[in-house]
Scaffold this motif. Structure first.
Motif, PDB file in Angstrom:
ATOM      1  N   LEU A  30      -8.909   8.799  -4.642  1.00 12.82           N
ATOM      2  CA  LEU A  30      -9.680   7.829  -5.413  1.00 12.82           C
ATOM      3  C   LEU A  30      -9.214   6.404  -5.113  1.00 12.82           C
ATOM      4  O   LEU A  30     -10.013   5.485  -4.929  1.00 12.82           O
ATOM      5  N   ILE A  31      -7.883   6.241  -5.047  1.00 12.65           N
ATOM      6  CA  ILE A  31      -7.328   4.907  -4.780  1.00 12.65           C
ATOM      7  C   ILE A  31      -7.774   4.385  -3.416  1.00 12.65           C
ATOM      8  O   ILE A  31      -8.160   3.229  -3.275  1.00 12.65           O
ATOM      9  N   ILE A  32      -7.757   5.272  -2.420  1.00 10.44           N
ATOM     10  CA  ILE A  32      -8.194   4.857  -1.087  1.00 10.44           C
ATOM     11  C   ILE A  32      -9.647   4.402  -1.123  1.00 10.44           C
ATOM     12  O   ILE A  32     -10.006   3.356  -0.580  1.00 10.44           O
ATOM     13  N   LEU A  33     -10.477   5.171  -1.814  1.00  9.29           N
ATOM     14  CA  LEU A  33     -11.895   4.806  -1.874  1.00  9.29           C
ATOM     15  C   LEU A  33     -12.088   3.462  -2.563  1.00  9.29           C
ATOM     16  O   LEU A  33     -12.862   2.621  -2.109  1.00  9.29           O
ATOM     17  N   VAL A  34     -11.367   3.253  -3.656  1.00 15.93           N
ATOM     18  CA  VAL A  34     -11.504   1.979  -4.379  1.00 15.93           C
ATOM     19  C   VAL A  34     -11.066   0.823  -3.483  1.00 15.93           C
ATOM     20  O   VAL A  34     -11.728  -0.213  -3.404  1.00 15.93           O
ATOM     21  N   ALA A  35      -9.952   1.037  -2.755  1.00 14.18           N
ATOM     22  CA  ALA A  35      -9.453  -0.027  -1.878  1.00 14.18           C
ATOM     23  C   ALA A  35     -10.483  -0.383  -0.816  1.00 14.18           C
ATOM     24  O   ALA A  35     -10.753  -1.561  -0.552  1.00 14.18           O
ATOM     25  N   VAL A  36     -11.084   0.649  -0.210  1.00  9.70           N
ATOM     26  CA  VAL A  36     -12.078   0.381   0.825  1.00  9.70           C
ATOM     27  C   VAL A  36     -13.306  -0.282   0.214  1.00  9.70           C
ATOM     28  O   VAL A  36     -13.906  -1.193   0.790  1.00  9.70           O
ATOM     29  N   TYR A  37     -13.670   0.147  -0.998  1.00 10.29           N
ATOM     30  CA  TYR A  37     -14.832  -0.443  -1.669  1.00 10.29           C
ATOM     31  C   TYR A  37     -14.617  -1.934  -1.909  1.00 10.29           C
ATOM     32  O   TYR A  37     -15.497  -2.757  -1.669  1.00 10.29           O
ATOM     33  N   TRP A  93      -3.751  17.404  -8.406  1.00  8.11           N
ATOM     34  CA  TRP A  93      -4.358  16.260  -9.084  1.00  8.11           C
ATOM     35  C   TRP A  93      -3.861  14.953  -8.507  1.00  8.11           C
ATOM     36  O   TRP A  93      -4.588  13.973  -8.425  1.00  8.11           O
ATOM     37  N   SER A  94      -2.608  14.915  -8.078  1.00  4.07           N
ATOM     38  CA  SER A  94      -2.103  13.672  -7.517  1.00  4.07           C
ATOM     39  C   SER A  94      -2.810  13.365  -6.198  1.00  4.07           C
ATOM     40  O   SER A  94      -3.079  12.217  -5.872  1.00  4.07           O
ATOM     41  N   LEU A  95      -3.180  14.421  -5.468  1.00  3.42           N
ATOM     42  CA  LEU A  95      -3.950  14.191  -4.233  1.00  3.42           C
ATOM     43  C   LEU A  95      -5.310  13.604  -4.551  1.00  3.42           C
ATOM     44  O   LEU A  95      -5.791  12.685  -3.885  1.00  3.42           O
ATOM     45  N   ALA A  96      -5.935  14.134  -5.613  1.00  2.39           N
ATOM     46  CA  ALA A  96      -7.265  13.628  -5.984  1.00  2.39           C
ATOM     47  C   ALA A  96      -7.177  12.145  -6.342  1.00  2.39           C
ATOM     48  O   ALA A  96      -8.030  11.349  -5.949  1.00  2.39           O
ATOM     49  N   LEU A  97      -6.117  11.778  -7.050  1.00  2.00           N
ATOM     50  CA  LEU A  97      -6.004  10.379  -7.440  1.00  2.00           C
ATOM     51  C   LEU A  97      -5.732   9.488  -6.223  1.00  2.00           C
ATOM     52  O   LEU A  97      -6.268   8.387  -6.101  1.00  2.00           O
ATOM     53  N   LYS A  98      -4.900  10.011  -5.300  1.00  2.02           N
ATOM     54  CA  LYS A  98      -4.661   9.284  -4.051  1.00  2.02           C
ATOM     55  C   LYS A  98      -5.988   8.975  -3.361  1.00  2.02           C
ATOM     56  O   LYS A  98      -6.249   7.853  -2.930  1.00  2.02           O
ATOM     57  N   SER A 104       5.641   9.297  -9.842  1.00  2.00           N
ATOM     58  CA  SER A 104       5.455   9.357 -11.290  1.00  2.00           C
ATOM     59  C   SER A 104       4.701  10.625 -11.684  1.00  2.00           C
ATOM     60  O   SER A 104       5.004  11.231 -12.707  1.00  2.00           O
ATOM     61  N   PHE A 105       3.741  11.050 -10.875  1.00  2.00           N
ATOM     62  CA  PHE A 105       3.027  12.294 -11.193  1.00  2.00           C
ATOM     63  C   PHE A 105       3.992  13.470 -11.171  1.00  2.00           C
ATOM     64  O   PHE A 105       3.935  14.361 -12.001  1.00  2.00           O
ATOM     65  N   ASN A 106       4.881  13.401 -10.206  1.00  2.00           N
ATOM     66  CA  ASN A 106       5.893  14.432 -10.092  1.00  2.00           C
ATOM     67  C   ASN A 106       6.743  14.474 -11.368  1.00  2.00           C
ATOM     68  O   ASN A 106       6.998  15.533 -11.946  1.00  2.00           O
ATOM     69  N   MET A 107       7.147  13.271 -11.824  1.00  2.00           N
ATOM     70  CA  MET A 107       8.000  13.199 -13.010  1.00  2.00           C
ATOM     71  C   MET A 107       7.241  13.604 -14.258  1.00  2.00           C
ATOM     72  O   MET A 107       7.809  14.151 -15.203  1.00  2.00           O
ATOM     73  N   GLY A 114       0.828  -1.210   0.000  1.00  2.00           N
ATOM     74  CA  GLY A 114       0.000   0.000   0.000  1.00  2.00           C
ATOM     75  C   GLY A 114       0.858   1.253   0.000  1.00  2.00           C
ATOM     76  O   GLY A 114       0.597   2.198  -0.754  1.00  2.00           O
ATOM     77  N   ALA A 115       1.876   1.264   0.841  1.00  2.00           N
ATOM     78  CA  ALA A 115       2.759   2.433   0.911  1.00  2.00           C
ATOM     79  C   ALA A 115       3.474   2.635  -0.419  1.00  2.00           C
ATOM     80  O   ALA A 115       3.609   3.776  -0.903  1.00  2.00           O
ATOM     81  N   LEU A 116       3.917   1.530  -1.042  1.00  2.00           N
ATOM     82  CA  LEU A 116       4.613   1.631  -2.332  1.00  2.00           C
ATOM     83  C   LEU A 116       3.689   2.184  -3.417  1.00  2.00           C
ATOM     84  O   LEU A 116       4.092   3.020  -4.230  1.00  2.00           O
ATOM     85  N   ILE A 117       2.434   1.726  -3.424  1.00  2.00           N
ATOM     86  CA  ILE A 117       1.485   2.222  -4.429  1.00  2.00           C
ATOM     87  C   ILE A 117       1.364   3.744  -4.333  1.00  2.00           C
ATOM     88  O   ILE A 117       1.481   4.465  -5.325  1.00  2.00           O
ATOM     89  N   MET A 118       1.157   4.210  -3.096  1.00  2.00           N
ATOM     90  CA  MET A 118       0.986   5.649  -2.925  1.00  2.00           C
ATOM     91  C   MET A 118       2.246   6.401  -3.365  1.00  2.00           C
ATOM     92  O   MET A 118       2.173   7.459  -3.983  1.00  2.00           O
TER      93      MET A 118
END
Lengths: 520, 327
Positions: free
Chosen positions: B313-320, B306-311, B296-299, B286-290
């Protein structure tokens, strides 16, 4: 009673994964009928009822209500059509009032606001009509379990239920509360409501049911009238055995009572003197000798569980003395008691027994972990050996020791919990309602096991609200009333009548003595 | 008696059939799959992603999150939560920076002791006084940030120059940064504790059903205090690493929002917030994914917002994906 059934379920099938949970089962209910649904755990009773009330979808079959076919997608659909279930675990909002719970989702309103006055008045009228003396403005949590159940039933009635499913309604009721339930059932019956009554207690089935449907392994075995059906035959139908194959006696205890003489001179493994704890336990004294099964009887609230918890160090004791092996002890936590060689199986398997997400292996070895640990590491070899031994010897049915315990039937869960204590090699085992809510096959097995353990020299303290379990299983019976030990029956004195007489404080003299007795 | 119970240990037990394997956390595999997809996708499409310096950089960045996420996994497995880890990091950094003149050993030990004590306070309030974990650790989060500023002379930036201390955040062992090694050791020990020791069972039992665990002789209170102490200790280590990496103790910044990164790593990794289950490996994934997403967004010069928004989203999908399923 007209001849066309109120409800007809025909050819109901349901599979989970590859396993057939129900295989072409039929059930029909007449108006004003109390219909018993029985079978061992895993027979398909709850699956059938969940299909009836819209919680599951059937794979095949037809459900007809008053002649027209119905198909409930959700429990709400079923309720709307007048099919309601009251479950073992009561689904009510405990912080809200009785009236709010009855009318939740359809509160009477006035100008868009809840009309509290009208809601409470309607609830009061409904409860009165059902012969229930419950304050509609009390919060549900302030009521005892029995009354909560009555509220759940009243809610079903207010929804206009024509079919009411009562799933183990008496499992937490005292005898007096059971009679209130009977009255309620009789009233509903007179109004033409059909009731499906699920229970493991035969006395109840014979007391209030008209017909019985027996399921076994997901298949319909028989539907019979209760009148004229012998108990033994009903047990045979449930187990799928012939009359000859069944042992004598209702329980699996056999002839343990005879052991009473043999152990009389052994030093007691447990002795309590004037034990008091909390608000409910005042003065309890008795002893348990090795090889004995001492029954602890009493009505709900008489202090049976509190006695067990006080001995086991689960509750703080505020008076009296407990001796284990003749030595005065004061266990402050269950951990202390376990080290003294005491084990305790709680009456509430779900809340105080199993760790649902852990495997059978992890549940079974939980209390014995310190003895399985070497250099701080749990020995895999010892662990596997113990788990395999007890799974085999106790006949625990599971796909493997890695299976999560919550996936097992009640009987198998109970066997795992017994094994949890047996592998600590206890000198005293306290069993609180060891066979509550488990099917009749596993019940007999557990009773036989307890009997065997006593013969091997273990002292057993067995709390039970089933009179047969006490009379057939115990070498002695200690009776509690209002937090005090009031009688002790031995050998031939043990009879249902004697136990009930001692439990019920109906003689004015006894209650007078009780009221003035000093609280230690 | 129809059959003997045979509780005699000399009777060899029959081997029960063994065909069924538990679903060992489908979501853990899902998280691992997601990580692989992310890494491969980035290797193909993000310029300079698949260079060894960049990959080491990802591991370097993620090491402190992993340290705190390991402790957080244990805490969450007992059914609790630890919001105080970021503040504990700041306190540890501040204590070390102030005491460095007295020697590295003194500074490091004192920092870890103070951090662990903060955890013991958390655990004692939660287990002993039965205050809710979220409330207790929120209080420590607030108080800890203040304490760190008091220790470092009213929040001044305390610079650090000590070659031995620098090793923590800037040293290498061969090609491997020391902080990555520290995180790996913590992960290894935690996995061992969970799998092989009574303590691991007690953690899961306390979180799975505390009343039942207590009746089975599990020292629930001690277990709960221990996991909060471990979480704080690991946060203390992470605080030292960050202070060493920065070459300074910044009481206002070190560990800021770290509790959220740690919780996100745990949740994405497949440990249920309801307690009773834990996967340390999942939390690492999980830590590596984040971290891979952030890097990569930085690069790719994607805006931080936007990278926060995607973060999120990922948390929500994981909980779902982990939600309780109906039959």
């Amino acid at each position: 009673m007209s001849d066309a059934p109120l409800l007809r379920m025909e050819g109901i099938s349901k599979a989970f994964g590859g396993a057939m949970a129900l295989d072409r089962v039929d059930l029909s209910l007449q108006r004003g009928e109390v219909h018993a649904l029985v079978g061992e755990n895993g027979a398909g009773k709850s699956t059938l009822m969940k299909i009836l009330t819209g919680a599951y979808h059937r794979d095949a079959g037809v459900v007809q209500l008053e002649g027209s076919e119905v198909d409930f997608d959700t429990p709400a659909d079923a309720q709307g059509a007048g099919v309601c279930a009251v479950h073992q675990e009561i689904h009510l909002l405990s912080h809200r009032t009785v009236a709010e719970n009855i009318y939740i989702g359809r509160e009477p309103t006035r100008y868009g606001f809840i009309d509290w006055g009208r809601m409470n008045a309607q609830a009061a009228e409904l409860l009165r009509g059902l012969g229930l003396d419950i304050d509609p403005e009390a919060t549900v949590e302030s009521l005892n379990t029995a009354r909560q159940q009555m509220v759940a039933i009243a809610r079903g009635v207010s929804l206009g239920a024509r079919v009411l499913v009562l799933d183990e309604p008496t499992s937490s009721l005292s005898p007096r509360e059971v009679s209130i339930l009977y009255e309620l059932v009789a009233r509903l019956k007179a109004n033409g409501t059909a009731i499906v009554y699920i229970s493991h207690r035969f006395d109840e089935l014979y007391a209030i049911c008209d017909r019985v449907t027996v399921l076994r392994d997901g298949k319909l075995v028989a539907t019979r009238a209760m009148a004229g059906l012998e108990r033994l035959d009903l047990v045979c139908l449930m187990l799928g055995k012939s009359r000859e194959a069944l042992r004598d006696g209702v329980t699996g205890f056999g002839d343990h009572r005879d052991a009473g003489e043999a152990v009389a001179d052994r030093p007691a493994v447990l002795r309590t003197e004037h034990v008091a704890s909390g608000a409910k336990l005042h003065d309890v004294s008795f002893e348990v000798r090795p090889g004995e099964i001492v029954g602890l009887a009493g009505l709900l609230g008489s202090g049976r569980t509190e006695t067990a918890r006080a001995i086991f160090g689960a509750d703080v004791r505020n008076g009296g003395t407990v001796f284990v092996h003749g030595e005065s002890v004061n266990p402050r936590t269950p951990d202390d008691a376990i080290r003294m060689g005491v084990g305790f199986v709680s009456e509430d398997r779900k809340a105080e027994g199993i760790i649902p997400e852990l495997s059978i292996r992890e549940n079974l070895t939980l209390a014995a972990l310190p003895t399985l640990t070497k250099f701080g590491v749990v020995s895999r070899v010892k662990q596997r050996e113990i788990v395999e031994r007890y799974m085999t010897r106790l006949g625990i049915k599971a796909s493997s020791a890695d299976q999560r315990i919550r996936e097992l039937s009640g009987g198998n869960q109970q066997k795992v919990l017994l094994a949890r204590w047996l592998c600590t090699d206890p000198k005293l085992l306290i069993l609180d309602e060891p066979t509550r809510g488990i099917d009749i096959g596993a019940k007999g097995e557990i009773q036989r096991l307890v009997n065997e353990l006593a013969k091997l020299g273990m002292g057993v303290l067995m709390i039970s609200s089933e009179i047969e379990e006490l009379t057939e299983g115990s070498t002695r019976v200690v009776v509690l009333r209002d937090g005090c030990s009031v009688a002790e029956l031995t050998g031939a004195e043990i009879s249902p009548q004697a136990i009930i007489r001692a439990m019920a404080s109906d003689s004015p003299a006894a209650s007078a003595v009780n009221a003035t007795s000093p609280v230690s | 008696m129809a059959q003997s119970l045979g509780l005699d240990p000399s009777v060899p037990p029959a081997r029960p059939a063994r065909q069924w394997k538990p679903r060992a956390g489908i979501s853990a595999y899902a998280a691992l799959g997601a990580l692989l997809v992310l890494v491969i996708g980035n290797a193909l499409f993000t310029p300079n992603f698949a260079t060894s310096s960049n990959l080491w950089n990802v591991l370097l960045q993620v090491s402190t999150v992993v340290l705190t996420a390991v402790g957080m996994t244990l805490v969450i497995a007992t059914g609790g939560i630890d919001l105080s880890v970021g503040s504990v990091m700041a306190v540890a950094g501040a204590v070390a920076a102030v005491l460095l003149p007295r020697g590295v050993m003194v500074a490091v030990l004192a920092a870890l002791v103070v951090a662990t004590l903060m955890g013991i306070v958390n655990g004692s309030l939660i287990a002993g006084m039965r205050v809710q974990p979220i409330v207790v650790t929120l209080a420590t989060l607030i108080a800890g940030r203040g304490l760190a500023q008091v220790i470092s002379h009213e929040g001044e930036l305390v610079t650090i120059s000590d070659p031995a201390f620098d090793v923590l955040g800037r040293g290498h062992l061969g090609p491997v940064p020391v902080q990555v090694l520290i995180a790996l050791v913590a992960v290894g020990i935690a996995i061992f504790l969970l799998r092989a020791t009574p303590f691991g069972r007690y953690v899961l039992a306390s979180g799975g059903n505390a009343p039942a665990a207590r009746l089975a002789g599990v020292p629930v209170r001690r277990t709960v205090i221990t996991v909060y102490a471990m979480s704080a200790f690991l946060a203390g280590v992470a605080g030292l690493v960050v202070a060493s990496r920065l070459g300074a103790s910044d009481a206002a910044k070190i560990g800021l929002n770290m509790e959220l990164d740690a919780i996100a790593a745990v949740v994405v990794g497949g440990t249920a917030l309801s307690g009773g289950r834990a996967t340390i490996a999942g939390s690492v994934v999980g830590a590596l994914i984040m971290q891979v997403i952030a890097t990569s967004f930085n690069m790719l010069l994607v805006p931080y917002a936007w990278s926060l928004a995607l973060k999120a989203l990922i948390i929500l999908v994981a909980v779902y994906l982990q939600r309780p399923r109906r039959v």
